[in-house]
Design a protein around this motif. Structure first.
Motif, mmCIF file in Angstrom:
data_model
loop_
_atom_site.group_PDB
_atom_site.id
_atom_site.type_symbol
_atom_site.label_atom_id
_atom_site.label_comp_id
_atom_site.label_asym_id
_atom_site.label_seq_id
_atom_site.Cartn_x
_atom_site.Cartn_y
_atom_site.Cartn_z
ATOM 1 N N GLY A 140 -13.050 1.654 -3.805
ATOM 2 C CA GLY A 140 -12.414 2.825 -4.387
ATOM 3 C C GLY A 140 -13.242 3.520 -5.437
ATOM 4 O O GLY A 140 -13.317 4.759 -5.462
ATOM 5 N N GLY A 177 0.813 -1.216 0.000
ATOM 6 C CA GLY A 177 0.000 0.000 0.000
ATOM 7 C C GLY A 177 0.842 1.259 0.000
ATOM 8 O O GLY A 177 0.546 2.221 -0.717
ATOM 9 N N LEU A 184 -4.796 -0.370 2.409
ATOM 10 C CA LEU A 184 -4.676 -1.727 1.880
ATOM 11 C C LEU A 184 -4.751 -2.765 2.990
ATOM 12 O O LEU A 184 -5.307 -3.855 2.796
ATOM 13 N N VAL A 212 -5.608 1.755 -5.376
ATOM 14 C CA VAL A 212 -4.847 2.255 -4.222
ATOM 15 C C VAL A 212 -4.060 3.498 -4.622
ATOM 16 O O VAL A 212 -4.082 4.526 -3.939
ATOM 17 N N THR A 268 -10.638 -3.453 -3.133
ATOM 18 C CA THR A 268 -10.163 -2.083 -3.379
ATOM 19 C C THR A 268 -10.943 -1.427 -4.519
ATOM 20 O O THR A 268 -11.242 -0.231 -4.463
ATOM 21 N N ALA A 323 -8.435 -3.057 3.679
ATOM 22 C CA ALA A 323 -9.110 -3.757 2.589
ATOM 23 C C ALA A 323 -8.809 -5.252 2.621
ATOM 24 O O ALA A 323 -9.708 -6.084 2.420
#
Length: 380
Positions: A364, A107, A340, A309, A360, A343
């Motif tokens: 996201g 991440g 991350l 990410v 993600t 997630a």
């Protein structure tokens, strides 16, 4: 200057505390629940402090080095011995913590590279794979899964490393570097690399590599399930050796990007103005591009293709701290690690484990649309 570094320190401290908290909570979540205090005790017990150092030749009675390549023998002591059950210790140290720490490093790497790419291209839609690095990694990984003999032939000098079980990661990393530096060579002319040309070359190469992956999928046979799982992005099967490698590579490369934060700020004004202000624009562009490509390649090599990410985290943090990369880069890196880890914790906490790339993307994309509709997005 002092005010900028004060803001950087305050935001970074808060986000570092958040990251530590997310890691601690995540290590306690799973089929067997482990209290946060027990997690902290297990980690404290694992802390080792060097207490003596001696030359290996002396320690071996005048013989050669104790371990090949290491001239010293170091003895460690464990200052903490909190009472914890062996079951909890095994769950935290052997099963969960390697995966969680690898998620944190991946991440950090993806968010840092995404922040640089958005500033480098002055494009809010840029992400770490915009110049084809992720697609190159996908070609390398899928090629290894589908036809490892062919990859071994191409990577002959690396055959000893490939034989040690790291073949997939090395093939993906080589594919990522090949794509990134290939795009750079295509876009460069007479010692200059126009940003627009680089972006268009990246899109073209990314499309071509996507076609290569599709072709390999058609011929993947029984390995198609493994290929699909890798392409979705995952962190299952993480090992301490991968964590150790990430702990060396990701912080070092991220610090290099931090060192070029001022140059990245100046490049936002345009290359002509940057040169007038004393910045070697071409050199800075080469360093930022190379380091971001290697950082992205290293992250994708151990985790597969994890989207959003490097796109959503810099946007969210930019709304909080502003567009100054001296503040934005370190805060985005820490926020990317927390995002991350959270997630991946959600991905592995259901009845059936999900690839973290699905999580993600599912989180996201709506959040990104929310930002576009309700909040101001800084022009880059």
């Amino acid at each position: 200057m002092t005010r900028v570094w004060r803001r950087t320190a305050s935001y970074s401290t808060a986000l570092l505390a958040l990251l530590v908290g997310v890691v601690t909570v995540s290590a306690g979540i799973g089929p067997v629940s482990v209290p946060a205090g027990t997690v902290a005790a297990v980690v404290a017990n694992a802390v080792a402090v060097p207490v003596s150092v001696e030359w290996a030749a002396n320690a071996a009675g005048g013989g050669g080095p104790v371990t090949a390549g290491l001239p010293l023998r170091v003895e460690f002591a464990h200052p903490f011995a909190f009472p914890v059950s062996s079951t909890h210790e095994a769950i935290v140290m052997r099963v969960r913590l390697p995966r969680i720490l690898l998620a944190a490093f991946v991440g950090v790497g993806l968010a840092s590279a995404g922040t640089v790419m958005q500033g480098f291209f002055r494009n809010p839609m840029a992400d770490p794979g915009i110049i084809g690095v992720s697609s190159g990694a996908a070609v390398g990984a899928v090629s290894w899964i589908v036809a490892p003999a062919g990859v071994l032939t191409l990577l002959g000098p690396l055959r000893p490393l490939l034989a040690d079980g790291a073949g997939l990661q090395i093939a993906a990393f080589c594919g990522a570097l090949g794509a990134g530096f290939g795009v750079y060579l295509i876009a460069s002319r007479d010692g200059r690399t126009p940003v627009a040309t680089l972006l268009l070359a990246g899109v073209a190469v990314q499309t071509f590599l996507g076609a290569v992956v599709s072709y390999l999928l058609l011929h993947s046979g029984e390995s198609i399930r493994r290929v699909t799982y890798w392409l979705m992005g995952h962190l299952s099967g993480a090992s301490w050796s991968e964590v150790t490698a990430a702990a060396v590579v990701v912080p070092a490369l991220t610090l290099v990007l931090f060192a070029y934060a001022r140059d990245l700020n100046v490049l936002l004004l345009g290359e002509t103005d940057a040169v007038a202000l004393g910045v070697d624009a071409e050199r800075s562009k080469r360093v930022l591009l190379a380091v971001s490509s290697v950082l992205t390649g290293a992250a994708v090599a151990v985790s597969g293709v994890i989207g959003f990410v490097g796109l959503i985290v810099p946007h969210g943090v930019r709304l909080l701290v502003g567009p100054d990369h001296r503040v934005l880069l370190p805060t985005s890196a820490l926020a990317g690690g927390s995002f991350l880890v959270a997630a991946d914790t959600f991905a592995r906490s259901g009845v059936a484990e999900l690839p973290v790339g699905i999580v993600t993307a599912a989180v996201g994309a709506p959040f990104f649309l929310y930002l576009l509709r309700t909040r101001e997005v800084y022009d880059l």
